[in-house]
Design a protein around this motif. Structure first.
Motif, mmCIF file in Angstrom:
data_model
loop_
_atom_site.group_PDB
_atom_site.id
_atom_site.type_symbol
_atom_site.label_atom_id
_atom_site.label_comp_id
_atom_site.label_asym_id
_atom_site.label_seq_id
_atom_site.Cartn_x
_atom_site.Cartn_y
_atom_site.Cartn_z
ATOM 1 N N GLU A 106 39.442 33.766 44.630
ATOM 2 C CA GLU A 106 39.805 34.944 45.446
ATOM 3 C C GLU A 106 41.141 35.532 45.002
ATOM 4 O OE1 GLU A 106 39.320 33.908 49.585
ATOM 5 O OE2 GLU A 106 37.138 34.185 49.433
ATOM 6 N N GLN A 109 40.378 37.372 41.820
ATOM 7 C CA GLN A 109 39.613 38.608 42.118
ATOM 8 C C GLN A 109 40.541 39.679 42.685
ATOM 9 O OE1 GLN A 109 36.608 36.775 44.549
ATOM 10 N NE2 GLN A 109 35.057 36.853 42.923
ATOM 11 N N SER A 110 41.502 39.272 43.519
ATOM 12 C CA SER A 110 42.390 40.291 44.093
ATOM 13 C C SER A 110 43.338 40.856 43.025
ATOM 14 C CB SER A 110 43.132 39.763 45.323
ATOM 15 O OG SER A 110 44.240 39.026 44.918
ATOM 16 N N LYS A 135 47.079 43.975 38.101
ATOM 17 C CA LYS A 135 47.913 43.807 39.298
ATOM 18 C C LYS A 135 48.858 42.619 39.100
ATOM 19 C CE LYS A 135 44.611 45.898 42.350
ATOM 20 N NZ LYS A 135 43.434 45.474 43.065
ATOM 21 N N VAL A 138 50.061 38.585 44.485
ATOM 22 C CA VAL A 138 48.945 37.963 45.209
ATOM 23 C C VAL A 138 49.466 36.877 46.163
ATOM 24 C CG1 VAL A 138 48.447 36.258 43.371
ATOM 25 C CG2 VAL A 138 46.625 36.954 44.894
#
Ligand SMILES: O=C(O)C1=C[C@@H](OP(=O)(O)O)[C@@H](O)[C@H](O)C1
Ligand SMILES: C=C(OP(=O)(O)O)C(=O)O
Length: 409
Positions: A106, A109-110, A135, A138
């Motif tokens: 997760e 994925q973020s 990005k 997180v």
């Protein structure tokens, strides 16, 4: 392979053993070398976990099977997810397919990663299509496994803006996170770890660099246990170790003072000396920073007839086996009274052991190795003894060097 173990005739051991590199430092160094090929590595681990990591890093498509290696599973998930042009199915043993990986998936994925579960949601195998991750911030839970955090930190310098992690909840196995950051610093990457925030700066190239892997402290734990159960005057020398270690399991040098074992550091070796008999009847340790030595300590206590209460063991149920349940069953075979809950183990002191027991190892190298030293107190057998190769393939030979009589049965 079932082995029958008998104590050395001489219980005042005086021997030297060379142990290979830490599997944790090895698998981090190998990943960093894949990102920055001008890094050289010395004293690599000869473990199965090191080998599957090397083989995994060499692949860019098809199936990558990392067997039982937690670090390889977690580190390679982050690696492949961030490598544009690579596409793999990352899988492992039956047990690895029961070890959770959702927190890491997760988080990746973020950051923009393309990862899908091939079977059950939250668990390997994973289909990973490598992408440039753009990005750089997180948040993730930090109380399940530090390996998710280390995995993200290891790829962080290769991301265009580096990475900022926000850790949620109580942070577990902290020394392993610090080890990752220290290795990044050694290759010239800037990092900071304050409170629950970790920052890693981006880095396109690093200077030529040699990472010298210190030998494995978790492997050293079995010799601490042997020294503790031997006669005073025992001296076991182990190489190659440093006083300022990156490995949290180096806390052994402190802990085993309680068992009458003194540690002296000199010229990259440690000398373990059994000096006095144990004085306590009950010992307590919080092992949340050193979970891999819990089994060793529990068995040492059994061998010395000492009770113990070990806490901070909340990660043990998701390791190679449920180590709390496995310890309760196997210590129990020797007649021990053991209570467990979700994060602790309590062993009652006892002075007699059942002999001729066959210890089951549950595909867990540390179940086999932790019980090995107990041959100093009771003859017994170890089933599927070859499991030790996960981290320490030479383990049984090294015990023979110390004078243990070990035969296949
Ligand atoms: O990062 C690492 O090299 C490791 C971290 C620890 O796992 P957890 O963080 O899951 O406790 C440890 O048990 C494992 O053997 C190696
Ligand atoms: C927990 C361990 O390994 P991993 O999680 O890397 O499989 C270990 O070696 O004790």
């Amino acid at each position: 392979m079932r082995l029958q173990l008998f104590a050395p005739h001489n219980k005042k051991i005086q021997k030297t053993i060379a142990i290979t590199g830490s599997k944790s430092e090895t698998n981090r160094s190998l990943l960093l070398q894949a990102l920055f090929p001008n890094i050289k590595i010395e004293n690599l681990s000869n473990s199965d976990d090191g080998e599957v990591m090397q083989r995994g890093l060499a692949k860019s498509s098809g199936e990558v099977d990392i067997h039982h290696a937690g670090t390889a599973m977690r580190f390679l998930t982050a690696y492949f997810a961030s490598q544009e042009g690579k596409q793999v199915v990352l899988t492992g043993s039956k047990r690895m397919q029961e070890r959770p990986i959702k927190v890491l998936v997760e988080a990746l994925q973020s950051l923009g990663a393309d990862i899908q579960y091939e079977k059950e949601g939250g668990y390997p195998p994973l289909k990973i299509i490598g992408k440039k991750l753009k990005k750089s911030q997180v948040s993730l839970p930090a109380n399940i496994s530090s390996q998710y955090i280390s995995a993200l930190l290891l790829i962080a310098p290769s991301l265009e803006n580096g990475l900022e992690l926000e850790l949620i909840g109580k942070i577990t196995s902290v020394p392993y996170i610090k080890m990752t950051l220290a290795l990044l610093e050694q290759i010239g990457v800037q990092t900071s770890f304050e409170g629950n925030k970790i920052k890693v700066a981006p880095k396109q190239k690093v200077e030529d660099n040699t990472l010298v892997v210190e030998s494995d402290w978790s492997s050293a734990s079995y010799f601490y246990s042997i020294a503790a159960m031997c006669e005073a005057g025992t001296e076991i020398q182990l190489s190659s170790y440093k006083q300022s270690s990156l490995q949290g399991d180096s806390v052994l040098a402190e802990i085993y003072k309680d068992f009458g074992v003194e540690t002296t550091f000199s010229n990259n070796t440690i000398l373990l000396k059994k000096t006095t008999e144990i004085k306590s009847e009950h010992l307590e340790y919080d092992l949340s920073n050193a979970p891999d030595i819990a089994q060793t300590i529990a068995v040492t206590c059994l061998g010395l007839g000492v009770g113990c209460h070990l806490t901070g063991l909340h990660t043990l149920p998701i390791k190679e086996t449920d180590r709390l349940a496995a310890l309760q069953i196997e210590l129990g075979k020797f007649g021990a009274t053991v209570d467990i809950d979700s994060e602790s183990l309590t062993l009652q002191p006892q002075s007699n052991f059942n002999i001729g027991v066959a210890v089951d190892t549950y595909n867990d190298h540390r179940m086999a190795m932790a019980f090995g030293p107990l041959a100093l107190k009771a003859d017994f057998m170890v089933n599927d003894a070859e499991v030790v190769s996960k981290s320490y393939p030479d383990f049984w030979n090294d015990l023979k060097t110390l004078g243990f009589d070990i035969v296949e049965s």
